[in-house]
Design a protein around this motif. Structure first.
Motif, PDB file in Angstrom:
ATOM      1  N   ASN A 325       0.313  -1.163   0.039  1.00 42.56           N
ATOM      2  CA  ASN A 325      -0.085   0.437  -0.190  1.00 42.56           C
ATOM      3  C   ASN A 325       0.660   1.557   0.342  1.00 42.56           C
ATOM      4  O   ASN A 325       0.620   2.026  -0.569  1.00 42.56           O
ATOM      5  CB  ASN A 325      -0.731  -0.132   1.436  1.00 42.56           C
ATOM      6  CG  ASN A 325      -1.984   0.922   1.298  1.00 42.56           C
ATOM      7  OD1 ASN A 325      -2.452   1.307   0.529  1.00 42.56           O
ATOM      8  ND2 ASN A 325      -2.613   1.083   2.033  1.00 42.56           N
ATOM      9  N   VAL A 326       1.775   1.214   1.161  1.00 47.92           N
ATOM     10  CA  VAL A 326       2.702   1.784   0.750  1.00 47.92           C
ATOM     11  C   VAL A 326       3.923   2.053  -0.010  1.00 47.92           C
ATOM     12  O   VAL A 326       3.932   3.394  -0.851  1.00 47.92           O
ATOM     13  CB  VAL A 326       3.044   2.362   2.118  1.00 47.92           C
ATOM     14  CG1 VAL A 326       5.002   3.052   2.816  1.00 47.92           C
ATOM     15  CG2 VAL A 326       2.874   2.160   3.709  1.00 47.92           C
ATOM     16  N   PHE A 327       4.336   1.315  -1.004  1.00 45.06           N
ATOM     17  CA  PHE A 327       4.947   1.611  -1.452  1.00 45.06           C
ATOM     18  C   PHE A 327       5.099   2.301  -2.831  1.00 45.06           C
ATOM     19  O   PHE A 327       4.608   3.162  -3.875  1.00 45.06           O
ATOM     20  CB  PHE A 327       5.622  -0.238  -2.003  1.00 45.06           C
ATOM     21  CG  PHE A 327       6.633  -0.731  -3.696  1.00 45.06           C
ATOM     22  CD1 PHE A 327       7.620  -0.593  -2.960  1.00 45.06           C
ATOM     23  CD2 PHE A 327       5.528  -1.042  -3.946  1.00 45.06           C
ATOM     24  CE1 PHE A 327       8.545  -1.036  -4.387  1.00 45.06           C
ATOM     25  CE2 PHE A 327       6.445  -1.142  -5.334  1.00 45.06           C
ATOM     26  CZ  PHE A 327       7.785  -1.167  -5.729  1.00 45.06           C
ATOM     27  N   ASN A 372     -10.196  -2.076   6.457  1.00 43.01           N
ATOM     28  CA  ASN A 372     -11.021  -2.393   5.592  1.00 43.01           C
ATOM     29  C   ASN A 372     -10.445  -1.154   4.558  1.00 43.01           C
ATOM     30  O   ASN A 372      -8.779  -0.627   4.618  1.00 43.01           O
ATOM     31  CB  ASN A 372     -12.505  -1.789   6.463  1.00 43.01           C
ATOM     32  CG  ASN A 372     -12.453  -0.510   6.390  1.00 43.01           C
ATOM     33  OD1 ASN A 372     -11.583   0.101   7.093  1.00 43.01           O
ATOM     34  ND2 ASN A 372     -12.680  -0.676   8.307  1.00 43.01           N
ATOM     35  N   PHE A 373     -11.364  -0.685   3.504  1.00 42.22           N
ATOM     36  CA  PHE A 373     -10.738  -0.269   2.228  1.00 42.22           C
ATOM     37  C   PHE A 373     -10.749   1.373   3.054  1.00 42.22           C
ATOM     38  O   PHE A 373     -10.391   2.190   1.850  1.00 42.22           O
ATOM     39  CB  PHE A 373     -11.801   0.178   1.603  1.00 42.22           C
ATOM     40  CG  PHE A 373     -11.529  -1.420   0.677  1.00 42.22           C
ATOM     41  CD1 PHE A 373     -10.913  -1.262  -0.052  1.00 42.22           C
ATOM     42  CD2 PHE A 373     -13.013  -1.881   0.470  1.00 42.22           C
ATOM     43  CE1 PHE A 373     -10.930  -2.904  -0.928  1.00 42.22           C
ATOM     44  CE2 PHE A 373     -12.847  -3.615  -0.063  1.00 42.22           C
ATOM     45  CZ  PHE A 373     -11.779  -3.417  -0.782  1.00 42.22           C
ATOM     46  N   ASP A 374     -11.370   2.038   4.423  1.00 43.20           N
ATOM     47  CA  ASP A 374     -11.202   2.836   4.510  1.00 43.20           C
ATOM     48  C   ASP A 374      -9.657   3.165   5.225  1.00 43.20           C
ATOM     49  O   ASP A 374      -9.020   4.189   4.812  1.00 43.20           O
ATOM     50  CB  ASP A 374     -12.101   3.205   6.076  1.00 43.20           C
ATOM     51  CG  ASP A 374     -13.397   3.830   5.431  1.00 43.20           C
ATOM     52  OD1 ASP A 374     -13.704   4.509   3.690  1.00 43.20           O
ATOM     53  OD2 ASP A 374     -14.431   4.022   5.871  1.00 43.20           O
ATOM     54  N   ASP A 375      -8.982   2.401   6.125  1.00 34.93           N
ATOM     55  CA  ASP A 375      -7.554   1.957   6.423  1.00 34.93           C
ATOM     56  C   ASP A 375      -6.863   2.139   5.214  1.00 34.93           C
ATOM     57  O   ASP A 375      -5.350   2.536   5.023  1.00 34.93           O
ATOM     58  CB  ASP A 375      -7.574   0.929   6.803  1.00 34.93           C
ATOM     59  CG  ASP A 375      -8.110   0.904   8.710  1.00 34.93           C
ATOM     60  OD1 ASP A 375      -8.638   1.761   8.560  1.00 34.93           O
ATOM     61  OD2 ASP A 375      -8.334  -0.142   8.771  1.00 34.93           O
ATOM     62  N   VAL A 376      -7.033   1.576   3.935  1.00 33.06           N
ATOM     63  CA  VAL A 376      -6.735   1.294   2.780  1.00 33.06           C
ATOM     64  C   VAL A 376      -6.613   3.007   2.210  1.00 33.06           C
ATOM     65  O   VAL A 376      -5.153   3.556   1.967  1.00 33.06           O
ATOM     66  CB  VAL A 376      -6.929   1.087   2.080  1.00 33.06           C
ATOM     67  CG1 VAL A 376      -5.999   0.791   0.439  1.00 33.06           C
ATOM     68  CG2 VAL A 376      -7.113  -0.840   1.769  1.00 33.06           C
ATOM     69  N   PHE A 377      -7.623   3.985   2.174  1.00 31.33           N
ATOM     70  CA  PHE A 377      -6.938   4.950   1.846  1.00 31.33           C
ATOM     71  C   PHE A 377      -6.785   5.416   2.169  1.00 31.33           C
ATOM     72  O   PHE A 377      -6.094   7.151   1.984  1.00 31.33           O
ATOM     73  CB  PHE A 377      -8.556   5.567   1.254  1.00 31.33           C
ATOM     74  CG  PHE A 377      -9.768   4.754   0.240  1.00 31.33           C
ATOM     75  CD1 PHE A 377      -8.582   4.618  -1.306  1.00 31.33           C
ATOM     76  CD2 PHE A 377     -10.983   4.191   0.309  1.00 31.33           C
ATOM     77  CE1 PHE A 377     -10.015   3.680  -2.384  1.00 31.33           C
ATOM     78  CE2 PHE A 377     -11.090   4.068  -0.042  1.00 31.33           C
ATOM     79  CZ  PHE A 377     -11.075   2.995  -1.905  1.00 31.33           C
ATOM     80  N   GLU A 378      -7.180   5.740   3.308  1.00 29.68           N
ATOM     81  CA  GLU A 378      -5.930   6.312   4.599  1.00 29.68           C
ATOM     82  C   GLU A 378      -4.329   6.479   4.867  1.00 29.68           C
ATOM     83  O   GLU A 378      -3.490   7.509   4.844  1.00 29.68           O
ATOM     84  CB  GLU A 378      -6.525   6.201   6.092  1.00 29.68           C
ATOM     85  CG  GLU A 378      -6.433   7.624   7.525  1.00 29.68           C
ATOM     86  CD  GLU A 378      -7.034   8.094   6.570  1.00 29.68           C
ATOM     87  OE1 GLU A 378      -5.718   9.416   7.285  1.00 29.68           O
ATOM     88  OE2 GLU A 378      -8.064   8.622   5.884  1.00 29.68           O
ATOM     89  N   ASP A 380      -2.959   5.437   2.149  1.00 32.60           N
ATOM     90  CA  ASP A 380      -2.535   6.013   0.508  1.00 32.60           C
ATOM     91  C   ASP A 380      -2.076   7.341   1.043  1.00 32.60           C
ATOM     92  O   ASP A 380      -1.463   8.278   0.441  1.00 32.60           O
ATOM     93  CB  ASP A 380      -3.856   5.611  -0.032  1.00 32.60           C
ATOM     94  CG  ASP A 380      -3.375   6.062  -1.775  1.00 32.60           C
ATOM     95  OD1 ASP A 380      -2.336   5.521  -1.950  1.00 32.60           O
ATOM     96  OD2 ASP A 380      -4.023   7.090  -1.414  1.00 32.60           O
ATOM     97  N   LYS A 381      -2.919   7.962   1.910  1.00 33.02           N
ATOM     98  CA  LYS A 381      -3.033   9.341   2.029  1.00 33.02           C
ATOM     99  C   LYS A 381      -1.766   9.736   3.207  1.00 33.02           C
ATOM    100  O   LYS A 381      -1.262  10.603   2.491  1.00 33.02           O
ATOM    101  CB  LYS A 381      -4.198   9.548   2.721  1.00 33.02           C
ATOM    102  CG  LYS A 381      -4.883  10.979   2.033  1.00 33.02           C
ATOM    103  CD  LYS A 381      -6.217  12.047   2.268  1.00 33.02           C
ATOM    104  CE  LYS A 381      -6.603  12.230   3.436  1.00 33.02           C
ATOM    105  NZ  LYS A 381      -7.781  12.094   4.386  1.00 33.02           N
ATOM    106  N   GLN A 382      -1.596   9.318   4.466  1.00 31.17           N
ATOM    107  CA  GLN A 382      -0.233   9.705   4.168  1.00 31.17           C
ATOM    108  C   GLN A 382       0.729   9.425   4.006  1.00 31.17           C
ATOM    109  O   GLN A 382       1.485   9.924   4.017  1.00 31.17           O
ATOM    110  CB  GLN A 382      -0.724   8.642   5.905  1.00 31.17           C
ATOM    111  CG  GLN A 382       0.290   8.926   7.059  1.00 31.17           C
ATOM    112  CD  GLN A 382       0.527   7.846   7.764  1.00 31.17           C
ATOM    113  OE1 GLN A 382      -0.085   6.749   8.043  1.00 31.17           O
ATOM    114  NE2 GLN A 382       0.752   8.240   9.501  1.00 31.17           N
TER     115      GLN A 382
END
Ligand code: NDP
Length: 393
Positions: A325-327, A372-378, A380-382
Protein backbone atom coordinates in the motif's frame (compact mmCIF):
# COMPACT_ATOMS: atom_id res chain seq x y z
CA UNK A 1 -26.02 -14.40 -32.32
CA UNK A 2 -24.35 -14.51 -28.91
CA UNK A 3 -25.95 -12.48 -26.13
CA UNK A 4 -24.92 -8.82 -26.13
CA UNK A 5 -22.28 -8.01 -23.49
CA UNK A 6 -22.63 -4.68 -21.71
CA UNK A 7 -19.21 -3.09 -21.21
CA UNK A 8 -18.07 -0.04 -19.23
CA UNK A 9 -14.63 1.51 -19.61
CA UNK A 10 -12.83 3.55 -16.93
CA UNK A 11 -9.95 5.53 -18.45
CA UNK A 12 -11.36 5.59 -21.98
CA UNK A 13 -8.96 8.26 -23.27
CA UNK A 14 -5.72 6.51 -22.26
CA UNK A 15 -3.52 3.99 -23.99
CA UNK A 16 -5.49 0.93 -22.75
CA UNK A 17 -8.70 2.93 -23.18
CA UNK A 18 -7.93 3.59 -26.86
CA UNK A 19 -7.06 -0.04 -27.57
CA UNK A 20 -10.26 -1.15 -25.83
CA UNK A 21 -12.32 1.36 -27.79
CA UNK A 22 -10.87 0.17 -31.08
CA UNK A 23 -11.97 -3.39 -30.23
CA UNK A 24 -15.39 -2.29 -29.00
CA UNK A 25 -16.09 -0.06 -32.01
CA UNK A 26 -15.33 -2.93 -34.35
CA UNK A 27 -17.51 -5.35 -32.41
CA UNK A 28 -20.38 -2.86 -32.05
CA UNK A 29 -20.33 -2.07 -35.79
CA UNK A 30 -19.61 -5.41 -37.44
CA UNK A 31 -21.33 -7.83 -35.10
CA UNK A 32 -23.30 -6.09 -32.37
CA UNK A 33 -22.27 -8.39 -29.56
CA UNK A 34 -21.06 -5.54 -27.32
CA UNK A 35 -22.94 -2.54 -25.97
CA UNK A 36 -21.01 0.34 -24.44
CA UNK A 37 -22.57 1.38 -21.13
CA UNK A 38 -20.27 4.04 -19.69
CA UNK A 39 -16.96 5.74 -20.43
CA UNK A 40 -14.78 7.94 -18.20
CA UNK A 41 -11.74 10.22 -18.40
CA UNK A 42 -9.97 12.64 -16.12
CA UNK A 43 -9.78 15.83 -18.21
CA UNK A 44 -9.59 14.96 -21.91
CA UNK A 45 -13.13 16.08 -22.57
CA UNK A 46 -12.91 16.25 -26.37
CA UNK A 47 -11.67 12.67 -26.77
CA UNK A 48 -14.24 11.43 -24.24
CA UNK A 49 -17.13 13.11 -26.06
CA UNK A 50 -15.95 11.72 -29.41
CA UNK A 51 -15.70 8.21 -27.96
CA UNK A 52 -19.19 8.55 -26.49
CA UNK A 53 -20.63 9.59 -29.86
CA UNK A 54 -18.81 6.85 -31.78
CA UNK A 55 -19.85 4.09 -29.38
CA UNK A 56 -23.31 5.50 -28.51
CA UNK A 57 -22.38 5.18 -24.83
CA UNK A 58 -25.26 5.46 -22.36
CA UNK A 59 -23.28 7.51 -19.82
CA UNK A 60 -20.00 9.41 -19.62
CA UNK A 61 -18.22 10.92 -16.64
CA UNK A 62 -15.32 13.32 -16.46
CA UNK A 63 -13.34 13.28 -13.19
CA UNK A 64 -12.43 16.95 -13.44
CA UNK A 65 -15.62 18.83 -12.40
CA UNK A 66 -14.48 21.96 -14.19
CA UNK A 67 -14.90 20.18 -17.55
CA UNK A 68 -18.51 19.15 -16.93
CA UNK A 69 -20.20 21.98 -18.81
CA UNK A 70 -17.89 21.56 -21.81
CA UNK A 71 -18.72 17.84 -21.90
CA UNK A 72 -22.47 18.65 -21.74
CA UNK A 73 -22.01 21.10 -24.60
CA UNK A 74 -20.11 18.58 -26.74
CA UNK A 75 -22.77 15.93 -26.18
CA UNK A 76 -25.73 18.25 -26.63
CA UNK A 77 -28.36 16.54 -28.79
CA UNK A 78 -27.04 13.02 -28.16
CA UNK A 79 -28.70 10.42 -25.92
CA UNK A 80 -25.63 10.11 -23.70
CA UNK A 81 -26.09 11.14 -20.06
CA UNK A 82 -23.26 13.11 -18.45
CA UNK A 83 -21.71 13.03 -14.97
CA UNK A 84 -18.64 14.50 -13.31
CA UNK A 85 -16.31 14.30 -10.31
CA UNK A 86 -15.77 11.34 -8.05
CA UNK A 87 -19.52 10.71 -7.84
CA UNK A 88 -19.75 10.68 -11.63
CA UNK A 89 -16.93 8.17 -11.90
CA UNK A 90 -18.53 5.91 -9.30
CA UNK A 91 -21.90 6.19 -11.08
CA UNK A 92 -20.25 5.18 -14.34
CA UNK A 93 -18.77 2.09 -12.72
CA UNK A 94 -21.94 1.20 -10.83
CA UNK A 95 -24.16 1.20 -13.97
CA UNK A 96 -25.23 -2.32 -14.67
CA UNK A 97 -22.74 -4.01 -16.98
CA UNK A 98 -21.28 -7.46 -17.65
CA UNK A 99 -17.67 -6.31 -17.85
CA UNK A 100 -15.98 -3.26 -16.39
CA UNK A 101 -12.61 -2.41 -17.93
CA UNK A 102 -10.49 -0.71 -15.26
CA UNK A 103 -7.87 1.38 -17.09
CA UNK A 104 -7.41 4.50 -14.98
CA UNK A 105 -3.81 5.15 -13.87
CA UNK A 106 -2.86 4.72 -10.23
CA UNK A 107 -4.72 4.09 -7.00
CA UNK A 108 -7.39 6.57 -8.16
CA UNK A 109 -8.93 3.57 -9.92
CA UNK A 110 -9.66 1.72 -6.69
CA UNK A 111 -12.95 3.37 -5.65
CA UNK A 112 -14.71 3.18 -9.04
CA UNK A 113 -13.37 -0.32 -9.69
CA UNK A 114 -14.89 -1.41 -6.38
CA UNK A 115 -18.25 -0.14 -7.62
CA UNK A 116 -17.92 -2.61 -10.50
CA UNK A 117 -16.97 -5.36 -8.07
CA UNK A 118 -20.01 -4.60 -5.88
CA UNK A 119 -22.40 -5.03 -8.78
CA UNK A 120 -20.81 -8.43 -9.51
CA UNK A 121 -19.46 -7.49 -12.94
CA UNK A 122 -16.43 -9.15 -14.48
CA UNK A 123 -13.49 -6.80 -13.96
CA UNK A 124 -11.07 -6.58 -16.89
CA UNK A 125 -8.26 -5.25 -14.73
CA UNK A 126 -5.52 -3.27 -16.44
CA UNK A 127 -5.01 -1.06 -13.39
CA UNK A 128 -2.49 -2.91 -11.24
CA UNK A 129 -2.21 -0.23 -8.55
CA UNK A 130 -5.62 -0.99 -7.04
CA UNK A 131 -4.74 -4.63 -6.46
CA UNK A 132 -1.30 -3.66 -5.15
CA UNK A 133 -2.64 -1.25 -2.57
CA UNK A 134 -5.68 -3.26 -1.48
CA UNK A 135 -4.75 -6.82 -2.51
CA UNK A 136 -6.42 -9.10 0.02
CA UNK A 137 -9.42 -6.84 0.65
CA UNK A 138 -9.95 -6.34 -3.08
CA UNK A 139 -9.99 -10.08 -3.75
CA UNK A 140 -12.22 -10.74 -0.73
CA UNK A 141 -14.69 -8.20 -2.09
CA UNK A 142 -14.54 -9.84 -5.52
CA UNK A 143 -15.32 -13.22 -3.96
CA UNK A 144 -18.12 -11.78 -1.82
CA UNK A 145 -19.88 -10.13 -4.76
CA UNK A 146 -19.11 -12.94 -7.20
CA UNK A 147 -17.09 -10.63 -9.42
CA UNK A 148 -14.50 -12.32 -11.61
CA UNK A 149 -11.14 -10.55 -11.94
CA UNK A 150 -9.78 -10.94 -15.46
CA UNK A 151 -6.21 -9.62 -15.65
CA UNK A 152 -5.43 -7.41 -18.64
CA UNK A 153 -1.80 -6.72 -17.77
CA UNK A 154 -0.13 -8.83 -20.47
CA UNK A 155 1.97 -10.88 -18.02
CA UNK A 156 -0.95 -11.73 -15.74
CA UNK A 157 -3.22 -12.31 -18.68
CA UNK A 158 -0.62 -14.78 -20.02
CA UNK A 159 -0.47 -16.60 -16.67
CA UNK A 160 -4.28 -16.56 -16.44
CA UNK A 161 -4.39 -18.27 -19.85
CA UNK A 162 -1.99 -21.11 -18.94
CA UNK A 163 -2.42 -21.52 -15.18
CA UNK A 164 -4.07 -24.74 -14.07
CA UNK A 165 -4.45 -24.58 -10.30
CA UNK A 166 -5.50 -28.22 -10.21
CA UNK A 167 -1.93 -29.13 -11.16
CA UNK A 168 1.02 -28.44 -8.90
CA UNK A 169 2.56 -25.15 -9.84
CA UNK A 170 6.22 -24.74 -8.96
CA UNK A 171 6.73 -21.18 -10.14
CA UNK A 172 5.29 -18.24 -11.99
CA UNK A 173 7.81 -16.50 -14.23
CA UNK A 174 7.01 -12.91 -15.12
CA UNK A 175 8.85 -11.72 -18.19
CA UNK A 176 10.08 -8.13 -18.48
CA UNK A 177 11.45 -6.28 -21.49
CA UNK A 178 14.01 -4.54 -19.28
CA UNK A 179 12.75 -1.15 -20.47
CA UNK A 180 14.77 1.64 -22.11
CA UNK A 181 17.63 1.43 -19.56
CA UNK A 182 18.31 -2.31 -19.70
CA UNK A 183 21.82 -1.79 -21.00
CA UNK A 184 22.37 1.69 -19.53
CA UNK A 185 24.90 2.04 -16.69
CA UNK A 186 23.75 3.14 -13.25
CA UNK A 187 25.77 6.35 -13.66
CA UNK A 188 23.94 7.17 -16.91
CA UNK A 189 20.60 6.24 -15.37
CA UNK A 190 21.15 8.90 -12.71
CA UNK A 191 21.03 11.52 -15.48
CA UNK A 192 18.01 10.06 -17.31
CA UNK A 193 15.36 12.57 -18.41
CA UNK A 194 11.58 12.00 -18.46
CA UNK A 195 11.74 11.94 -22.27
CA UNK A 196 14.28 9.08 -22.19
CA UNK A 197 12.38 7.22 -19.48
CA UNK A 198 9.04 7.20 -21.32
CA UNK A 199 10.57 5.93 -24.58
CA UNK A 200 9.76 2.25 -24.12
CA UNK A 201 11.40 -0.02 -26.72
CA UNK A 202 8.40 -2.36 -27.31
CA UNK A 203 5.17 -1.00 -25.87
CA UNK A 204 3.34 2.28 -26.40
CA UNK A 205 1.85 3.22 -23.02
CA UNK A 206 0.84 6.10 -20.75
CA UNK A 207 3.58 8.19 -19.07
CA UNK A 208 3.30 6.72 -15.56
CA UNK A 209 3.57 3.06 -16.57
CA UNK A 210 6.36 3.93 -19.01
CA UNK A 211 8.44 5.47 -16.22
CA UNK A 212 7.56 2.46 -14.02
CA UNK A 213 8.85 0.17 -16.76
CA UNK A 214 12.11 2.09 -16.99
CA UNK A 215 12.74 1.79 -13.22
CA UNK A 216 11.33 -1.77 -13.06
CA UNK A 217 8.79 -0.46 -10.58
CA UNK A 218 6.27 -1.77 -13.08
CA UNK A 219 7.62 -5.31 -12.75
CA UNK A 220 7.74 -4.83 -8.99
CA UNK A 221 4.08 -3.81 -8.92
CA UNK A 222 3.35 -6.78 -11.18
CA UNK A 223 5.14 -9.12 -8.79
CA UNK A 224 2.86 -7.93 -6.00
CA UNK A 225 -0.15 -8.12 -8.31
CA UNK A 226 0.71 -11.74 -9.21
CA UNK A 227 1.19 -12.64 -5.55
CA UNK A 228 -2.35 -11.50 -4.70
CA UNK A 229 -4.10 -12.44 -7.90
CA UNK A 230 -2.79 -16.00 -8.14
CA UNK A 231 -2.37 -16.48 -4.37
CA UNK A 232 1.26 -17.40 -4.89
CA UNK A 233 4.01 -16.88 -2.28
CA UNK A 234 6.48 -14.33 -3.59
CA UNK A 235 9.38 -16.85 -3.40
CA UNK A 236 7.56 -18.74 -6.14
CA UNK A 237 7.46 -15.75 -8.48
CA UNK A 238 10.52 -15.09 -10.62
CA UNK A 239 11.27 -12.19 -12.95
CA UNK A 240 13.09 -12.87 -16.20
CA UNK A 241 14.31 -10.27 -18.67
CA UNK A 242 13.16 -11.04 -22.20
CA UNK A 243 13.91 -7.99 -24.38
CA UNK A 244 11.70 -8.99 -27.34
CA UNK A 245 8.44 -9.08 -25.28
CA UNK A 246 7.14 -12.09 -27.22
CA UNK A 247 6.71 -14.53 -24.33
CA UNK A 248 4.36 -12.68 -22.03
CA UNK A 249 4.93 -14.94 -18.99
CA UNK A 250 5.33 -18.58 -18.02
CA UNK A 251 4.05 -21.13 -15.51
CA UNK A 252 6.36 -23.90 -14.36
CA UNK A 253 4.81 -27.17 -13.10
CA UNK A 254 6.40 -29.79 -10.87
CA UNK A 255 6.70 -32.36 -13.66
CA UNK A 256 9.23 -30.12 -15.43
CA UNK A 257 6.74 -28.67 -17.92
CA UNK A 258 6.76 -24.95 -18.53
CA UNK A 259 3.72 -23.39 -20.23
CA UNK A 260 3.85 -19.96 -21.82
CA UNK A 261 1.63 -17.58 -23.77
CA UNK A 262 3.23 -15.88 -26.77
CA UNK A 263 2.21 -13.09 -29.11
CA UNK A 264 3.31 -9.80 -30.59
CA UNK A 265 3.47 -6.96 -28.03
CA UNK A 266 -0.01 -5.54 -28.63
CA UNK A 267 -2.40 -4.90 -25.72
CA UNK A 268 -5.40 -5.64 -27.97
CA UNK A 269 -4.76 -9.37 -27.44
CA UNK A 270 -5.04 -9.46 -23.62
CA UNK A 271 -7.85 -6.89 -23.69
CA UNK A 272 -9.84 -8.96 -26.19
CA UNK A 273 -9.26 -12.09 -24.08
CA UNK A 274 -10.65 -10.35 -21.00
CA UNK A 275 -13.58 -8.93 -22.96
CA UNK A 276 -14.55 -12.22 -24.56
CA UNK A 277 -13.72 -14.53 -21.63
CA UNK A 278 -14.57 -17.42 -21.20
CA UNK A 279 -14.33 -17.71 -25.00
CA UNK A 280 -12.08 -15.88 -27.47
CA UNK A 281 -12.91 -13.44 -30.21
CA UNK A 282 -11.01 -12.79 -33.45
CA UNK A 283 -8.77 -9.71 -33.47
CA UNK A 284 -7.81 -9.22 -37.14
CA UNK A 285 -5.85 -6.01 -36.47
CA UNK A 286 -3.17 -7.68 -34.35
CA UNK A 287 0.05 -8.58 -36.16
CA UNK A 288 0.51 -12.35 -36.19
CA UNK A 289 3.54 -13.86 -34.50
CA UNK A 290 6.08 -15.16 -37.00
CA UNK A 291 8.85 -16.80 -34.99
CA UNK A 292 10.75 -17.66 -38.18
CA UNK A 293 10.99 -13.96 -38.95
CA UNK A 294 11.93 -13.03 -35.38
CA UNK A 295 14.63 -15.70 -35.30
CA UNK A 296 15.92 -15.40 -31.75
CA UNK A 297 14.38 -14.94 -28.35
CA UNK A 298 16.78 -14.04 -25.59
CA UNK A 299 16.66 -14.03 -21.81
CA UNK A 300 18.74 -12.74 -18.91
CA UNK A 301 18.37 -12.32 -15.18
CA UNK A 302 17.50 -8.83 -13.94
CA UNK A 303 20.36 -6.74 -12.55
CA UNK A 304 19.12 -6.31 -8.99
CA UNK A 305 21.83 -3.78 -8.10
CA UNK A 306 20.70 -1.47 -10.90
CA UNK A 307 16.98 -2.14 -10.52
CA UNK A 308 16.55 -2.16 -6.76
CA UNK A 309 12.77 -1.81 -6.99
CA UNK A 310 12.33 -5.58 -7.37
CA UNK A 311 13.95 -6.29 -4.00
CA UNK A 312 12.10 -3.41 -2.32
CA UNK A 313 8.80 -4.84 -3.57
CA UNK A 314 9.66 -8.22 -2.05
CA UNK A 315 10.52 -6.50 1.25
CA UNK A 316 7.22 -4.59 1.11
CA UNK A 317 5.34 -7.88 0.73
CA UNK A 318 7.19 -9.34 3.72
CA UNK A 319 6.09 -6.35 5.85
CA UNK A 320 2.39 -7.27 5.46
CA UNK A 321 -0.35 -5.89 3.24
CA UNK A 322 0.32 -2.32 4.44
CA UNK A 323 3.77 -2.55 2.78
CA UNK A 324 2.57 -2.69 -0.85
CA UNK A 325 0.00 0.00 0.00
CA UNK A 326 2.80 2.41 1.03
CA UNK A 327 5.14 1.20 -1.75
CA UNK A 328 2.57 2.08 -4.43
CA UNK A 329 1.59 5.46 -3.00
CA UNK A 330 5.18 6.66 -2.65
CA UNK A 331 6.07 5.50 -6.13
CA UNK A 332 3.11 7.41 -7.60
CA UNK A 333 4.26 10.63 -5.93
CA UNK A 334 7.89 10.05 -6.90
CA UNK A 335 7.02 9.37 -10.56
CA UNK A 336 4.97 12.57 -10.69
CA UNK A 337 7.90 14.49 -9.18
CA UNK A 338 10.31 12.94 -11.70
CA UNK A 339 8.04 13.82 -14.64
CA UNK A 340 7.99 17.41 -13.38
CA UNK A 341 11.81 17.28 -13.14
CA UNK A 342 11.74 17.86 -9.37
CA UNK A 343 13.81 14.73 -8.67
CA UNK A 344 16.18 12.53 -10.65
CA UNK A 345 15.33 9.13 -12.09
CA UNK A 346 17.18 7.12 -9.43
CA UNK A 347 15.43 9.13 -6.71
CA UNK A 348 12.14 7.40 -7.58
CA UNK A 349 13.41 4.11 -6.17
CA UNK A 350 15.42 5.62 -3.32
CA UNK A 351 12.47 7.75 -2.16
CA UNK A 352 10.23 4.68 -2.18
CA UNK A 353 12.77 2.69 -0.19
CA UNK A 354 13.37 5.48 2.35
CA UNK A 355 9.71 6.16 3.02
CA UNK A 356 8.87 2.46 3.22
CA UNK A 357 11.67 1.96 5.76
CA UNK A 358 10.47 4.91 7.80
CA UNK A 359 7.05 3.32 8.02
CA UNK A 360 8.62 -0.08 8.81
CA UNK A 361 10.61 1.43 11.69
CA UNK A 362 7.28 2.54 13.22
CA UNK A 363 8.21 6.23 12.93
CA UNK A 364 4.54 6.96 12.26
CA UNK A 365 3.13 4.44 14.74
CA UNK A 366 3.02 0.65 14.81
CA UNK A 367 2.06 -0.57 11.36
CA UNK A 368 -0.81 -3.02 11.04
CA UNK A 369 -2.59 -4.37 8.01
CA UNK A 370 -5.60 -2.40 6.75
CA UNK A 371 -8.80 -4.14 7.84
CA UNK A 372 -11.12 -2.24 5.52
CA UNK A 373 -10.96 0.03 2.48
CA UNK A 374 -11.09 3.19 4.62
CA UNK A 375 -7.80 2.05 6.19
CA UNK A 376 -6.35 1.54 2.72
CA UNK A 377 -7.34 5.05 1.57
CA UNK A 378 -6.09 6.57 4.83
CA UNK A 379 -2.70 4.90 4.60
CA UNK A 380 -2.45 5.81 0.91
CA UNK A 381 -3.07 9.46 1.81
CA UNK A 382 -0.54 9.44 4.65
CA UNK A 383 2.15 7.74 2.54
CA UNK A 384 1.64 10.33 -0.23
CA UNK A 385 2.05 13.14 2.29
CA UNK A 386 5.24 11.66 3.77
CA UNK A 387 6.59 10.99 0.26
CA UNK A 388 6.00 14.63 -0.68
CA UNK A 389 7.79 15.78 2.48
CA UNK A 390 10.68 13.41 1.75
CA UNK A 391 10.98 14.80 -1.77
CA UNK A 392 10.97 18.38 -0.52
CA UNK A 393 13.61 17.50 2.06
P1 NDP B 1 -2.85 6.51 -19.65
O1 NDP B 1 -2.14 7.56 -18.90
O2 NDP B 1 -2.57 6.38 -21.10
O3 NDP B 1 -4.44 6.70 -19.45
C1 NDP B 1 -5.00 6.86 -18.18
C2 NDP B 1 -6.51 7.03 -18.29
O4 NDP B 1 -7.05 7.24 -16.98
C3 NDP B 1 -6.94 8.25 -19.10
O5 NDP B 1 -8.21 8.01 -19.63
C4 NDP B 1 -7.00 9.36 -18.04
O6 NDP B 1 -7.86 10.43 -18.42
C5 NDP B 1 -7.58 8.57 -16.87
N1 NDP B 1 -7.15 9.07 -15.57
C6 NDP B 1 -5.89 9.32 -15.15
N2 NDP B 1 -5.88 9.71 -13.88
C7 NDP B 1 -7.16 9.73 -13.46
C8 NDP B 1 -7.80 10.08 -12.24
N3 NDP B 1 -7.10 10.50 -11.17
N4 NDP B 1 -9.15 9.96 -12.16
C9 NDP B 1 -9.85 9.55 -13.23
N5 NDP B 1 -9.31 9.21 -14.41
C10 NDP B 1 -7.98 9.30 -14.53
O7 NDP B 1 -2.54 5.14 -18.90
P2 NDP B 1 -2.45 3.66 -19.51
O8 NDP B 1 -3.63 3.40 -20.38
O9 NDP B 1 -1.10 3.42 -20.06
O10 NDP B 1 -2.55 2.79 -18.18
C11 NDP B 1 -3.75 2.67 -17.46
C12 NDP B 1 -3.62 1.55 -16.43
O11 NDP B 1 -3.40 0.31 -17.11
C13 NDP B 1 -2.42 1.73 -15.48
O12 NDP B 1 -2.76 1.26 -14.21
C14 NDP B 1 -1.34 0.83 -16.10
O13 NDP B 1 -0.43 0.34 -15.16
C15 NDP B 1 -2.19 -0.29 -16.68
N6 NDP B 1 -1.56 -0.98 -17.81
C16 NDP B 1 -1.29 -0.29 -18.96
C17 NDP B 1 -0.67 -0.92 -20.03
C18 NDP B 1 -0.41 -0.20 -21.31
O14 NDP B 1 0.03 -0.85 -22.28
N7 NDP B 1 -0.65 1.09 -21.41
C19 NDP B 1 -0.29 -2.34 -19.94
C20 NDP B 1 -0.67 -2.97 -18.71
C21 NDP B 1 -1.28 -2.30 -17.69
P3 NDP B 1 -7.28 11.71 -19.27
O15 NDP B 1 -6.89 11.19 -20.60
O16 NDP B 1 -8.44 12.64 -19.33
O17 NDP B 1 -6.13 12.24 -18.47
Amino acid sequence: MAQTKRVSLLGATGSIGNSTLSLLKQRCDEMPDFKVVSLTAQKNVEALALAAIETKAEFVAIADDAKYSRLKELLHGSDTEVGAGEAGLNDAAARECDTLVSAITGAAALRPTLEGVKQGANIALANKESIVCAGKLFLEAARKFNSKILPVDSEHNAIFQVLDNEKRVEKLILTASGGPFRTTSLEEMKLATPEQAVAHPNWSMGAKISVDSASMMNKSLELIEAHYLFEMPQEKIDVLIHPQSIIHSLVSYDDGSVLAQLGMPDMCTPISYALSWPTRMPVPGVERLDLGKIGNLSFERPDLKKFKALEIARQALEMGSWGPNVFNAVNEIAVEAFLKKRIGFIDITSTTEKVLNRFASNEFGIMTDPVNFDDVFELDKQARRIAEEQIQA
